[in-house]
Design an enzyme around this catalytic site. Structure first.
Site, PDB file in Angstrom:
ATOM      1  N   HIS A 196      40.322  39.264  36.686  1.00 24.76           N
ATOM      2  CA  HIS A 196      41.670  39.641  36.017  1.00 24.76           C
ATOM      3  C   HIS A 196      41.980  38.619  34.834  1.00 24.76           C
ATOM      4  O   HIS A 196      42.879  38.831  33.929  1.00 24.76           O
ATOM      5  CB  HIS A 196      42.781  39.741  37.013  1.00 24.76           C
ATOM      6  CG  HIS A 196      43.193  41.036  37.479  1.00 24.76           C
ATOM      7  ND1 HIS A 196      43.321  41.949  36.619  1.00 24.76           N
ATOM      8  CD2 HIS A 196      43.218  41.392  39.021  1.00 24.76           C
ATOM      9  CE1 HIS A 196      43.671  43.383  37.463  1.00 24.76           C
ATOM     10  NE2 HIS A 196      43.508  42.842  38.619  1.00 24.76           N
ATOM     11  N   HIS A 220      37.550  39.860  42.159  1.00 23.78           N
ATOM     12  CA  HIS A 220      38.520  40.731  41.417  1.00 23.78           C
ATOM     13  C   HIS A 220      39.637  40.033  40.719  1.00 23.78           C
ATOM     14  O   HIS A 220      39.928  40.457  39.792  1.00 23.78           O
ATOM     15  CB  HIS A 220      39.019  41.652  42.400  1.00 23.78           C
ATOM     16  CG  HIS A 220      40.158  42.513  42.191  1.00 23.78           C
ATOM     17  ND1 HIS A 220      39.784  44.044  42.064  1.00 23.78           N
ATOM     18  CD2 HIS A 220      41.372  42.136  41.700  1.00 23.78           C
ATOM     19  CE1 HIS A 220      40.918  44.551  41.433  1.00 23.78           C
ATOM     20  NE2 HIS A 220      41.979  43.586  41.310  1.00 23.78           N
ATOM     21  N   GLU A 221      40.392  39.235  41.545  1.00 22.82           N
ATOM     22  CA  GLU A 221      41.584  38.386  40.927  1.00 22.82           C
ATOM     23  C   GLU A 221      40.868  37.679  39.672  1.00 22.82           C
ATOM     24  O   GLU A 221      41.495  37.507  38.540  1.00 22.82           O
ATOM     25  CB  GLU A 221      42.127  37.487  41.732  1.00 22.82           C
ATOM     26  CG  GLU A 221      42.428  38.110  42.776  1.00 22.82           C
ATOM     27  CD  GLU A 221      43.534  39.633  42.638  1.00 22.82           C
ATOM     28  OE1 GLU A 221      44.230  39.297  41.711  1.00 22.82           O
ATOM     29  OE2 GLU A 221      43.324  40.343  43.421  1.00 22.82           O
ATOM     30  N   GLU A 280      43.095  47.074  36.486  1.00 22.99           N
ATOM     31  CA  GLU A 280      42.534  47.182  38.078  1.00 22.99           C
ATOM     32  C   GLU A 280      41.340  47.780  37.923  1.00 22.99           C
ATOM     33  O   GLU A 280      40.431  47.455  38.909  1.00 22.99           O
ATOM     34  CB  GLU A 280      43.733  47.993  38.694  1.00 22.99           C
ATOM     35  CG  GLU A 280      45.005  47.504  38.699  1.00 22.99           C
ATOM     36  CD  GLU A 280      45.092  45.941  39.356  1.00 22.99           C
ATOM     37  OE1 GLU A 280      44.092  45.249  39.850  1.00 22.99           O
ATOM     38  OE2 GLU A 280      46.054  45.298  39.171  1.00 22.99           O
TER      39      GLU A 280
END
EC number: 3.4.11.-
Length: 985
Positions: free
Chosen positions: A354, A350-351, A373
């Site tokens: 980003h 997820h990070e 997000e």
């Protein structure tokens, strides 16, 4: 404007807006004037930061939490103005120097500027620099260099610049570590800045710290200068980025590193845990490469660090080039746990996602948090699925993300994905289930609807076109539009030019749609209806696709027909290219890739049920699961047309070998257990459920022992709960033995297990204590009396004892809790009253006992100021058949309160109040409408032999009877592993 001298403005206690003094011979200005409250909370667009040189000095190694800062900002005047406005918060001792730069001589230091003062807006946390007299001091096209010296204080909470201690157990020494958290509005706590995401700029960061420590930031180190006991670390200049991504860590951490495709990735951790980051590093190397290949856009920086911190905001933070984690989310634990490993990968990925979504391309304002997000959430799963296909993480997505997004609970906010906010609290609150989970579901829907490769092509255009810049949602939609127009498969579709309109119907709606599919069997048409799950006046462009008995094609999830934003729309089979006979089944929303509920007419549901009973594998497991998820609200809200059809669907579960349909059906099954409680149908329903779940229960225990699938582990709680409520003897024996060993033999439950172990632990305790002999129950009460109230065992006992189904045990338990003469020796009176409310709501078997207890003890109970609140709350559960008895008890309590002149904290509910029995009405209406139908269906479905032997076996459970141990040994092995317990069965 005069430019002949320097102005240095000292602002003391800036955040408090106190009076200020000048640090030079310039005459002292008047006291600080606060901005009018009418000032917007947004920065004006008159000035823009071109670049920052940020220098932070700290003596954290000495336990000194103060830091000194210097922020030098080159500013461009984009529109003539009389002020320069930027953010600063909780910073003090500020000195400001302003120089006018010569555009023709970029290397010139510039002329000093005077004739300035400042004001501070505490509401907007603005530092405003402006001339003493109101005139247009700053002309469009001019450039200035603003230098601000200041001090700040590190906190312990992960906001801004904060510190945390690390103790070395070998040396008994403490090392202090400093780290940053700038998202969403905490950069202004670290340095004065334009703290809005649209004000992207380049940052050159310098950190002065103890030579015993090291520093990392967004970019690689450019220079290290040693000055005795202090070291200054200077980092390379960043590309343009938003303030919320500025990050650095000062620590004694050590790292492991690997370089792949020119990008060096490192895992930083405390020296004692350095070796536990290898698995995480391997994952990050694979993930960055896979995302580069998938989107066709390279990672932008030369390095990507991952820092494991004792304290971090949330699970992790995506700072560009420097991701920070809570250490247990990135470092290996002492015990291998497949599900935790998968969750660690999902957090990291997820990070890493980003780095493209949010870092490379950023939202122009927090209105569009979902564009950060939602994309990071969804593509974090996608990339994990591509790298680890055997982990089935897209099934985990449905459970951990989509299930929350689908929820119509009032606990979750009702707002659109695109939602304007201004205040700092509102900005923080927009990082919620809508921005993460609902947005991820909507992105997933269009990733499938627009064909995955076409969607990704649009995203590639979006990332390339807007790299190092900021966007709004229309920029995204237009990029997708351009990709669709290049796809020949969509050229004949009337909607292909309407991507903005289609997408806006989803990003600006507060709810999600329910699509009702009504087949018109006489004229071969289908009527689609849509309405909001929250009954709001909203309509959507809804991407539909279809599977039939002749053309299942569940793997083709692109849109086949867009339902326009109309409440009702009828289409012929020919228009939809469907071939359907009258008894054929139709499935809409293949693999549940669309983010909406689907409700079918009863005849189509029966056709689906027939297929499931013949060969359920023909219909994709996600659609089998979706059938129960979509019908659950209709069942629980008493809105389903026929329960016969629902039971026909349940019937096939006897042969279901996947857990997802079972977990989606569990809420309706548990509702039926509760609704049918104390009816003539409950024993038949239990018998039916025993038939359905027995083989799946045994299969799952074997799978769990083998450790084959982490998702199977997640579902054991659901199976265990249903199996024990259905009174499968093996389940009751199994849970009772585990519960007894935990309570009486001190079997350990280690504290570092994931949440689902604790959830399973609770179910085991509750189900294990449902049926106890008199002697066993007395022993349990004795343990409770001698257990410390602040212990985990005490909490577990209080939680589990309320599950008893024996009414005599329950009455004895209540009597013990209040103590002799109502002294409340086990728990205080307030806790007792709250506990009785909880007990009453969660255990239907307790309700007649509690009413009896109150009837016999209302005079003593009324001494408590909290009793009336208890009485009022449980009054909502009075069944219609007991209203007269309730009225009699109510009158006795009312008369006693009046005669004793007792004034409760809240008024006693009126006996004729509409709230009396309110929580029972839905169940009573359900029973009145469907119980006879269900009873008849069950009688027709189930053989009715003499069940005395079977029920004798069930009753023997309470006495700990000896039973064949094969299944129990399998179950025991799995739970021994889970609980680390010395269990003997």
């Amino acid at each position: 404007m005069c430019t002949s001298c320097v102005i240095k403005v000292l602002i003391t206690a800036l955040a408090l807006g106190l009076t200020t003094t000048i640090a030079t011979s310039i005459p002292t200005p008047s006291p600080l004037v606060h901005m009018p409250s009418a000032r917007s909370l947004r920065l004006p667009n008159d000035t823009y930061p071109l670049g920052y040189l940020l220098h932070i000095s700290t003596n954290i190694h000495l336990g000194d939490w103060q830091f000194n800062g210097s922020a030098t900002i080159d500013i461009e005047i984009r529109r003539s103005t009389n002020e320069i406005v930027l953010h600063a918060k909780n910073l003090s001792d500020i000195e400001i120097t302003l120089r006018l730069l010569d555009n023709d001589r970029p290397d010139d230091v510039g002329e000093l500027v005077d004739d300035l003062t400042h004001t501070y807006d505490s509401q907007g946390t603005f530092l405003v620099i402006h001339p003493r007299e109101n005139y247009q001091a700053f002309e469009a096209g001019q450039r200035y260099r603003l230098e601000i010296l200041y001090t700040g204080i590190m906190g312990t909470r992960p906001n801004g610049l904060y510190w945390m201690p690390y103790e070395d157990s070998n040396t008994n020494e403490t090392t202090y570590v400093a780290a940053t958290q700038a998202e969403p509005t905490y950069a202004r706590l670290i340095f004065p800045c334009y703290d809005e995401p649209a004000f992207k700029s380049n940052y050159t960061i310098k950190l002065t710290h103890s030579s015993s420590l090291n520093a990392v930031s967004n970019m690689p180190v450019a220079q290290i200068q040693n000055q005795g006991n202090l070291t200054t670390t200077t980092f390379q200049t960043t590309p343009p980025m938003s303030t919320y991504l500025v990050a650095f860590v000062i620590s004694n951490f050590e790292s492991i590193s690997e370089t792949h495709r020119g990008v060096t990735q490192s895992i930083y951790s405390s020296p004692t845990r350095k070796s536990t980051g290898r698995r995480a590093l391997n994952n990050t190397i694979l993930t960055v490469a896979k995302l580069e290949d998938y989107f066709g856009v390279s990672y932008s920086l030369p390095k990507l660090d991952h820092v494991a911190l004792k304290r971090n905001q949330g699970a992790a933070m995506e700072n560009w080039g420097l991701i920070t984690f809570k250490e247990d989310n990135v470092l290996e634990q002492h015990r291998k746990d497949e599900y935790k490993i998968t969750k660690e990968r999902l957090i990291a990925n997820h990070e890493i996602s980003h780095q493209w979504f949010g870092n490379l391309v950023s939202p122009e304002w927090w209105t569009y948090v979902w564009m950060n997000e939602g994309f990071a959430t969804y593509f974090g799963y996608v990339v994990t699925d591509l790298i680890y296909p055997n982990d089935h993480v897209m099934d985990i997505f449905l459970r951990d993300e989509a299930e929350f997004a689908y929820s119509d609970s009032s606990l979750f906010p009702a707002r659109p994905m695109t939602h304007y906010v201004e205040t700092e609290p509102d900005i923080m609150n927009v990082f919620d289930v809508i921005s993460y989970k609902r947005a991820a579901c909507v992105i997933k829907m269009f990733h499938h609807a627009f064909h995955q490769k076409t969607f990704v092509s649009g995203i590639r255009t979006y990332l390339n076109k807007f790299q190092y810049s900021v966007v709004n949602e229309l920029d995204l939609f237009d990029s997708l539009q351009s990709a669709l127009l290049k796809d020949d498969r969509f050229q004949q579709q009337t909607w292909v030019h309407m991507v903005r309109e289609i997408m806006l119907s989803w990003t600006h709606s507060e709810s999600l749609p329910v699509v009702t599919v009504i087949r018109n069997y006489e004229n071969d048409t289908i009527t689609f209806r849509q309405h909001s799950v929250h009954s709001k006046n909203e309509l959507w462009w809804i991407p539909l696709n279809f599977a039939t008995v002749l053309t299942p094609n569940f793997e083709h999830t692109h849109v086949e027909y867009f339902m326009p934003p109309m409440s009702e729309h009828t289409v012929s089979f020919n228009e939809l290219h469907l071939e359907l006979g009258g008894r054929d089944w139709l499935i809409v929303n293949k693999q549940q890739t669309g983010f909406y509920h689907v409700i079918y007419d009863m005849d189509n549901l029966l056709a689906i049920a027939r297929q499931l009973q013949r060969n359920h594998s023909v219909i994709h497991q996600r659609n089998r699961a979706a059938l129960f998820q979509d019908l659950a609200p209709l069942v629980s809200h008493n809105e389903i047309e026929s329960m016969d059809v629902f039971f026909e669907l349940l019937k096939y579960l006897e042969f279901e070998d996947q857990v997802m349909p079972w977990t989606r059906a569990s809420s309706s099954i548990n509702f039926l257990f509760e609704a049918l409680y104390d009816t003539t149908s409950i024993s038949l329903f239990k018998q039916f459920m025993r038939r359905l779940i027995a083989s799946s229960f045994q299969r799952l225990l074997r799978l769990l022992e083998s450790g084959e699938s982490p998702l199977e582990f997640l579902s054991f709680e659901d199976f265990l709960h249903i199996a024990c409520r259905a009174e499968i003897p093996e389940c009751l024996i199994y849970t009772q033995k585990l519960a007894h060993d935990y309570i009486f033999k001190n079997s350990s439950l280690e504290v570092d297990y994931p949440d689902y172990y604790f959830a399973m632990h609770d179910v085991i305790l509750c189900m294990g204590l449902r049926h106890q002999s008199y002697e066993e129950f007395e022993k349990l009460l004795s343990v409770l009396k001698t257990t410390q109230p602040d212990s985990m065992l005490y909490d577990d006992l209080i939680y589990a004892l309320r599950c008893t189904q024996n009414r005599q045990h329950m009455l004895h338990y209540l009597t013990m809790l209040v103590g002799d003469n109502f002294t409340y020796s086990i728990m205080n009176e307030k806790d007792f009253m709250n506990y009785v409310i909880y007990l009453f709501k969660t255990n239907a078997a307790s309700r007649p006992v509690i009413w009896h207890f109150i009837d016999g003890n209302y005079k003593m109970l009324s001494r408590s100021t909290h009793f009336v609140q208890l009485f009022n709350e449980i009054a909502e559960y009075v069944p219609e058949s007991q209203r007269e008895r309730f009225a009699v008890l109510h009158s006795k309590i009312e008369e006693y309160l009046q005669s004793e002149k007792i004034t409760p904290k809240v008024p006693l509910i009126d006996k004729d109040s509409s709230h009396v029995g309110k929580k029972m009405k839905n169940k009573e209406q359900f029973v009145e409408r469907f119980e006879h139908q269900i009873h008849k269906w069950l009688l027709n479905e189930l053989p009715q032999p003499d069940n005395r032997d079977y029920y004798a076996a069930s009753l023997s459970v309470g006495n700990g009877s000896d039973r064949p141990g094969g299944l129990l040994r399998t179950a025991s092995k799995m739970l021994k592993s889970a609980f680390g317990a010395n269990i003997s069965l």
